[in-house]
Design a protein around this motif. Structure first.
Motif, PDB file in Angstrom:
ATOM      1  N   ASN A  89      69.757  54.154  80.216  1.00 54.80           N
ATOM      2  CA  ASN A  89      70.529  53.549  81.291  1.00 54.80           C
ATOM      3  C   ASN A  89      71.329  52.309  80.872  1.00 54.80           C
ATOM      4  O   ASN A  89      71.879  51.605  81.714  1.00 54.80           O
ATOM      5  CB  ASN A  89      69.658  53.260  82.516  1.00 54.80           C
ATOM      6  CG  ASN A  89      68.401  52.511  82.151  1.00 54.80           C
ATOM      7  OD1 ASN A  89      68.333  51.928  81.070  1.00 54.80           O
ATOM      8  ND2 ASN A  89      67.421  52.523  83.020  1.00 54.80           N
ATOM      9  N   HIS A  90      71.394  52.063  79.559  1.00 51.84           N
ATOM     10  CA  HIS A  90      72.253  50.986  79.066  1.00 51.84           C
ATOM     11  C   HIS A  90      73.002  51.452  77.823  1.00 51.84           C
ATOM     12  O   HIS A  90      72.430  52.165  77.004  1.00 51.84           O
ATOM     13  CB  HIS A  90      71.436  49.747  78.688  1.00 51.84           C
ATOM     14  CG  HIS A  90      70.864  49.023  79.862  1.00 51.84           C
ATOM     15  ND1 HIS A  90      69.716  49.433  80.488  1.00 51.84           N
ATOM     16  CD2 HIS A  90      71.304  47.938  80.526  1.00 51.84           C
ATOM     17  CE1 HIS A  90      69.463  48.610  81.501  1.00 51.84           C
ATOM     18  NE2 HIS A  90      70.413  47.698  81.550  1.00 51.84           N
ATOM     19  N   VAL A  91      74.251  51.018  77.702  1.00 48.41           N
ATOM     20  CA  VAL A  91      75.009  51.166  76.456  1.00 48.41           C
ATOM     21  C   VAL A  91      75.298  49.758  75.968  1.00 48.41           C
ATOM     22  O   VAL A  91      75.781  48.923  76.734  1.00 48.41           O
ATOM     23  CB  VAL A  91      76.334  51.933  76.680  1.00 48.41           C
ATOM     24  CG1 VAL A  91      77.259  51.784  75.476  1.00 48.41           C
ATOM     25  CG2 VAL A  91      76.060  53.410  76.955  1.00 48.41           C
ATOM     26  N   LEU A  92      74.940  49.480  74.710  1.00 49.95           N
ATOM     27  CA  LEU A  92      75.213  48.154  74.147  1.00 49.95           C
ATOM     28  C   LEU A  92      76.302  48.237  73.092  1.00 49.95           C
ATOM     29  O   LEU A  92      76.285  49.145  72.248  1.00 49.95           O
ATOM     30  CB  LEU A  92      73.939  47.563  73.530  1.00 49.95           C
ATOM     31  CG  LEU A  92      73.003  46.977  74.578  1.00 49.95           C
ATOM     32  CD1 LEU A  92      71.975  48.006  75.004  1.00 49.95           C
ATOM     33  CD2 LEU A  92      72.333  45.737  74.067  1.00 49.95           C
ATOM     34  N   THR A  93      77.208  47.287  73.144  1.00 47.76           N
ATOM     35  CA  THR A  93      78.268  47.226  72.146  1.00 47.76           C
ATOM     36  C   THR A  93      78.327  45.807  71.592  1.00 47.76           C
ATOM     37  O   THR A  93      77.967  44.853  72.268  1.00 47.76           O
ATOM     38  CB  THR A  93      79.621  47.645  72.752  1.00 47.76           C
ATOM     39  OG1 THR A  93      80.621  47.599  71.734  1.00 47.76           O
ATOM     40  CG2 THR A  93      80.051  46.730  73.884  1.00 47.76           C
ATOM     41  N   ALA A  94      78.770  45.681  70.334  1.00 51.48           N
ATOM     42  CA  ALA A  94      78.676  44.390  69.649  1.00 51.48           C
ATOM     43  C   ALA A  94      80.025  43.688  69.478  1.00 51.48           C
ATOM     44  O   ALA A  94      80.228  42.940  68.534  1.00 51.48           O
ATOM     45  CB  ALA A  94      77.993  44.576  68.296  1.00 51.48           C
ATOM     46  N   VAL A  95      80.952  43.912  70.400  1.00 56.99           N
ATOM     47  CA  VAL A  95      82.208  43.152  70.329  1.00 56.99           C
ATOM     48  C   VAL A  95      81.893  41.664  70.425  1.00 56.99           C
ATOM     49  O   VAL A  95      80.921  41.278  71.065  1.00 56.99           O
ATOM     50  CB  VAL A  95      83.200  43.571  71.443  1.00 56.99           C
ATOM     51  CG1 VAL A  95      83.616  45.015  71.274  1.00 56.99           C
ATOM     52  CG2 VAL A  95      82.595  43.352  72.819  1.00 56.99           C
ATOM     53  N   HIS A  96      82.690  40.834  69.772  1.00 58.79           N
ATOM     54  CA  HIS A  96      82.411  39.386  69.739  1.00 58.79           C
ATOM     55  C   HIS A  96      83.706  38.599  69.924  1.00 58.79           C
ATOM     56  O   HIS A  96      84.806  39.178  69.859  1.00 58.79           O
ATOM     57  CB  HIS A  96      81.724  39.011  68.430  1.00 58.79           C
ATOM     58  CG  HIS A  96      82.533  39.351  67.214  1.00 58.79           C
ATOM     59  ND1 HIS A  96      83.486  38.517  66.706  1.00 58.79           N
ATOM     60  CD2 HIS A  96      82.548  40.474  66.450  1.00 58.79           C
ATOM     61  CE1 HIS A  96      84.040  39.091  65.661  1.00 58.79           C
ATOM     62  NE2 HIS A  96      83.501  40.277  65.487  1.00 58.79           N
ATOM     63  N   SER A  97      83.561  37.281  70.123  1.00 58.33           N
ATOM     64  CA  SER A  97      84.732  36.488  70.516  1.00 58.33           C
ATOM     65  C   SER A  97      85.801  36.424  69.423  1.00 58.33           C
ATOM     66  O   SER A  97      86.983  36.272  69.716  1.00 58.33           O
ATOM     67  CB  SER A  97      84.307  35.077  70.925  1.00 58.33           C
ATOM     68  OG  SER A  97      83.808  34.389  69.800  1.00 58.33           O
ATOM     69  N   GLY A  98      85.401  36.585  68.150  1.00 61.35           N
ATOM     70  CA  GLY A  98      86.389  36.565  67.075  1.00 61.35           C
ATOM     71  C   GLY A  98      87.322  37.762  67.123  1.00 61.35           C
ATOM     72  O   GLY A  98      88.389  37.766  66.509  1.00 61.35           O
ATOM     73  N   ASP A  99      86.927  38.798  67.859  1.00 59.79           N
ATOM     74  CA  ASP A  99      87.763  40.000  67.994  1.00 59.79           C
ATOM     75  C   ASP A  99      88.889  39.807  69.003  1.00 59.79           C
ATOM     76  O   ASP A  99      89.859  40.573  69.004  1.00 59.79           O
ATOM     77  CB  ASP A  99      86.924  41.185  68.523  1.00 59.79           C
ATOM     78  CG  ASP A  99      85.943  41.746  67.511  1.00 59.79           C
ATOM     79  OD1 ASP A  99      86.264  41.722  66.314  1.00 59.79           O
ATOM     80  OD2 ASP A  99      84.878  42.221  67.930  1.00 59.79           O
ATOM     81  N   HIS A 100      88.735  38.824  69.901  1.00 57.76           N
ATOM     82  CA  HIS A 100      89.631  38.755  71.059  1.00 57.76           C
ATOM     83  C   HIS A 100      91.113  38.572  70.736  1.00 57.76           C
ATOM     84  O   HIS A 100      91.952  39.174  71.398  1.00 57.76           O
ATOM     85  CB  HIS A 100      89.178  37.655  72.035  1.00 57.76           C
ATOM     86  CG  HIS A 100      87.787  37.879  72.563  1.00 57.76           C
ATOM     87  ND1 HIS A 100      87.082  36.920  73.259  1.00 57.76           N
ATOM     88  CD2 HIS A 100      86.968  38.953  72.495  1.00 57.76           C
ATOM     89  CE1 HIS A 100      85.900  37.400  73.576  1.00 57.76           C
ATOM     90  NE2 HIS A 100      85.793  38.630  73.127  1.00 57.76           N
ATOM     91  N   PRO A 101      91.472  37.742  69.702  1.00 57.06           N
ATOM     92  CA  PRO A 101      92.912  37.511  69.501  1.00 57.06           C
ATOM     93  C   PRO A 101      93.717  38.785  69.266  1.00 57.06           C
ATOM     94  O   PRO A 101      94.814  38.917  69.796  1.00 57.06           O
ATOM     95  CB  PRO A 101      92.961  36.589  68.270  1.00 57.06           C
ATOM     96  CG  PRO A 101      91.624  35.944  68.218  1.00 57.06           C
ATOM     97  CD  PRO A 101      90.655  36.945  68.792  1.00 57.06           C
ATOM     98  N   ILE A 102      93.193  39.724  68.454  1.00 55.91           N
ATOM     99  CA  ILE A 102      94.052  40.882  68.147  1.00 55.91           C
ATOM    100  C   ILE A 102      93.575  42.209  68.701  1.00 55.91           C
ATOM    101  O   ILE A 102      94.346  43.158  68.769  1.00 55.91           O
ATOM    102  CB  ILE A 102      94.310  41.042  66.632  1.00 55.91           C
ATOM    103  CG1 ILE A 102      93.006  41.231  65.881  1.00 55.91           C
ATOM    104  CG2 ILE A 102      95.128  39.917  66.073  1.00 55.91           C
ATOM    105  CD1 ILE A 102      93.265  41.887  64.533  1.00 55.91           C
ATOM    106  N   TYR A 103      92.301  42.317  69.089  1.00 58.00           N
ATOM    107  CA  TYR A 103      91.809  43.622  69.566  1.00 58.00           C
ATOM    108  C   TYR A 103      91.676  43.600  71.094  1.00 58.00           C
ATOM    109  O   TYR A 103      90.687  43.086  71.623  1.00 58.00           O
ATOM    110  CB  TYR A 103      90.461  43.962  68.925  1.00 58.00           C
ATOM    111  CG  TYR A 103      90.496  44.025  67.412  1.00 58.00           C
ATOM    112  CD1 TYR A 103      91.246  45.009  66.770  1.00 58.00           C
ATOM    113  CD2 TYR A 103      89.788  43.123  66.630  1.00 58.00           C
ATOM    114  CE1 TYR A 103      91.291  45.076  65.379  1.00 58.00           C
ATOM    115  CE2 TYR A 103      89.825  43.180  65.237  1.00 58.00           C
ATOM    116  CZ  TYR A 103      90.582  44.155  64.621  1.00 58.00           C
ATOM    117  OH  TYR A 103      90.625  44.217  63.260  1.00 58.00           O
ATOM    118  N   PRO A 104      92.655  44.168  71.812  1.00 57.09           N
ATOM    119  CA  PRO A 104      92.613  44.094  73.280  1.00 57.09           C
ATOM    120  C   PRO A 104      91.393  44.786  73.870  1.00 57.09           C
ATOM    121  O   PRO A 104      90.898  44.369  74.924  1.00 57.09           O
ATOM    122  CB  PRO A 104      93.906  44.792  73.724  1.00 57.09           C
ATOM    123  CG  PRO A 104      94.381  45.562  72.544  1.00 57.09           C
ATOM    124  CD  PRO A 104      93.851  44.879  71.327  1.00 57.09           C
TER     125      PRO A 104
END
Ligand code: ZN
Length: 190
Positions: A89-104
């Motif tokens: 009942n959960h999906v976890l993903t490891a996106v992080h704040s350093g990704d924000h500038p170029i990966y929408p």
């Protein structure tokens, strides 16, 4: 369970690393084959072998060629279907704040929207969680060290050699993260 996706990325090394991490935790590891989809995504350095992998930082304009168009929307919703089928009942993903500038598809507004889509698309069965969404890589290294995570098994490099290249955007940021966190870096760099 751990779910990796083979979308025809430049190398299989990250899938091997994911299998090793799953084995370390004695968790099942599935690999979803989306190679036919990935083949259509020409023009990204991560799926098109004719493109060169840029060096530098994520925030550099040159890193834009590493964007895989709308990748996380596809990967996360595919994971939601697998989760629902397997009674998770959960999906976890490891996106992080350093990704924000170029990966929408790593930004908070995208994750918030994907979480809503996942929640309603699974009839309120599966929640999306992104625990590192507001952490940078140095904070993640600190947390990993506190938790005893097998960081020596993890893979960052965009190139797929036996050891990390040490020069591509993600290698540069990996080295910096360990250094800023003050934690010994277990990675071998070429
Ligand atoms: Zn590298």
């Amino acid at each position: 369970m751990c779910l990796s996706v083979d979308y025809g990325q430049r190398h299989q090394r990250e899938l091997t690393a994911a299998a090793e991490v799953a084995k370390h935790f004695a968790l099942p590891h599935l690999v979803l084959d989306l190679r036919t989809w990935g083949r259509l995504l020409t023009g990204s350095a991560l799926t098109d072998p004719r493109m060169e992998v840029p060096q530098g930082h994520y925030a550099d304009p040159s890193m834009k060629v590493t964007v895989v168009p709308n990748r996380n929307a596809v990967l996360l919703m595919a994971a939601a279907g697998v989760a629902m089928t397997d009674g998770c009942n959960h999906v976890l993903t490891a996106v992080h704040s350093g990704d924000h500038p170029i990966y929408p598809d790593c930004r908070p507004e995208f994750i918030e929207s994907a979480a809503r889509t996942m929640w309603f698309g699974t009839d309120r069965a599966v929640r999306l969680e992104a625990p590192f969404l507001h952490l940078d890589k140095a904070a993640i290294v600190r947390l990993g060290s506190e938790l005893g995570a097998p960081m020596h098994l993890s893979w960052s490099c965009y190139e797929g050699d036996d050891v990390h290249c040490g020069q591509c955007g993600t290698c540069v940021e990996r080295r910096e993260a360990f250094s800023l966190a003050g934690i010994p870096d277990p990675t071998t760099y070429r």
